[in-house]
Write an enzyme that holds these catalytic residues in place. Sequence first.
Site, PDB file in Angstrom:
ATOM      1  N   HIS A 147       8.261   5.473   6.620  1.00 38.35           N
ATOM      2  CA  HIS A 147       8.618   5.182   5.231  1.00 38.35           C
ATOM      3  C   HIS A 147       7.530   5.692   4.281  1.00 38.35           C
ATOM      4  O   HIS A 147       6.432   6.050   4.710  1.00 38.35           O
ATOM      5  CB  HIS A 147       8.809   3.681   5.009  1.00 38.35           C
ATOM      6  CG  HIS A 147      10.099   3.148   5.549  1.00 38.35           C
ATOM      7  ND1 HIS A 147      10.239   2.723   6.843  1.00 38.35           N
ATOM      8  CD2 HIS A 147      11.328   2.989   4.966  1.00 38.35           C
ATOM      9  CE1 HIS A 147      11.484   2.311   7.044  1.00 38.35           C
ATOM     10  NE2 HIS A 147      12.162   2.463   5.922  1.00 38.35           N
ATOM     11  N   LYS A 151       5.528   1.339   0.653  1.00 39.96           N
ATOM     12  CA  LYS A 151       6.260   0.241   1.298  1.00 39.96           C
ATOM     13  C   LYS A 151       5.281  -0.833   1.754  1.00 39.96           C
ATOM     14  O   LYS A 151       4.275  -0.543   2.398  1.00 39.96           O
ATOM     15  CB  LYS A 151       7.073   0.760   2.487  1.00 39.96           C
ATOM     16  CG  LYS A 151       7.974  -0.309   3.096  1.00 39.96           C
ATOM     17  CD  LYS A 151       8.969   0.282   4.072  1.00 39.96           C
ATOM     18  CE  LYS A 151       9.847  -0.783   4.706  1.00 39.96           C
ATOM     19  NZ  LYS A 151      10.640  -1.542   3.712  1.00 39.96           N
TER      20      LYS A 151
END
Length: 254
Positions: A147, A151
Amino acid sequence: MKIGVYGASGRIGKLLLEELKGGYKGLELSSVFVRQKCETDFSSFSHAPLVTNDLKAFVRACECVIDFSLPKGVDNLLEALLECPKILVSGTTGLEKETLEKMQQLALKAPLLHAHNMSLGIMMLNQLAFLASLKLKDADIEIVETHHNLKKDAPSGTALSLYETCAKARGYDEKNALTTHREGLRSKESIGIAALRGGDVAGKHTIGFYLEGEYIELSHTATNRSIFAKGALEVALWLKDKAAKKYEINEMFG
């Protein structure tokens, strides 16, 4: 059906507003909860929604709440929904045990679905992962998720959901089979998750099934975050006439 967006200033919240601008498959944006000023110009929307920081007014104005916020925000939202039950679609991750218990209380009063990932592709990946875990009994299972560098949670909620799917198929102890930091030899009844963070990656999840002499990898890559917003709206449509209960996202495939 009238939709209320909770967490409208976040990445997915903004995409939800964009999808609802022209009325997504007959859905109407009726209310938007904001703590401060909302940047979205609603003059081009087919219906002008109620934009408010009054949580009770926000809930009253809609038939279904779609939530992509923060854990503390979900807790506050559930308090309001327990007083005035409405359909709930929640994609917020990292929820505390107490918040999940409140969700179970709401499920006695209204239909709701809480999922770590609302994309149709991830729904299918979960089903394929269950089948592969069940049939490839001797395979070692490892999950890798990637990600963007902003995040906050690791491993991702989606990776944990995939882990739970695989562990359930194998009959593993879900509390003890998870490995996120590997040292020494690999124990047989374990499933590892590796979390990578970098750049602006919307999300990639790969599940590897490793056998002697061969391996299979099942992978899903999100190339556009709009899939999460569209997926949440599809869930809302699916829940519309459902009885009060906490539903699982895999149930959408029948």
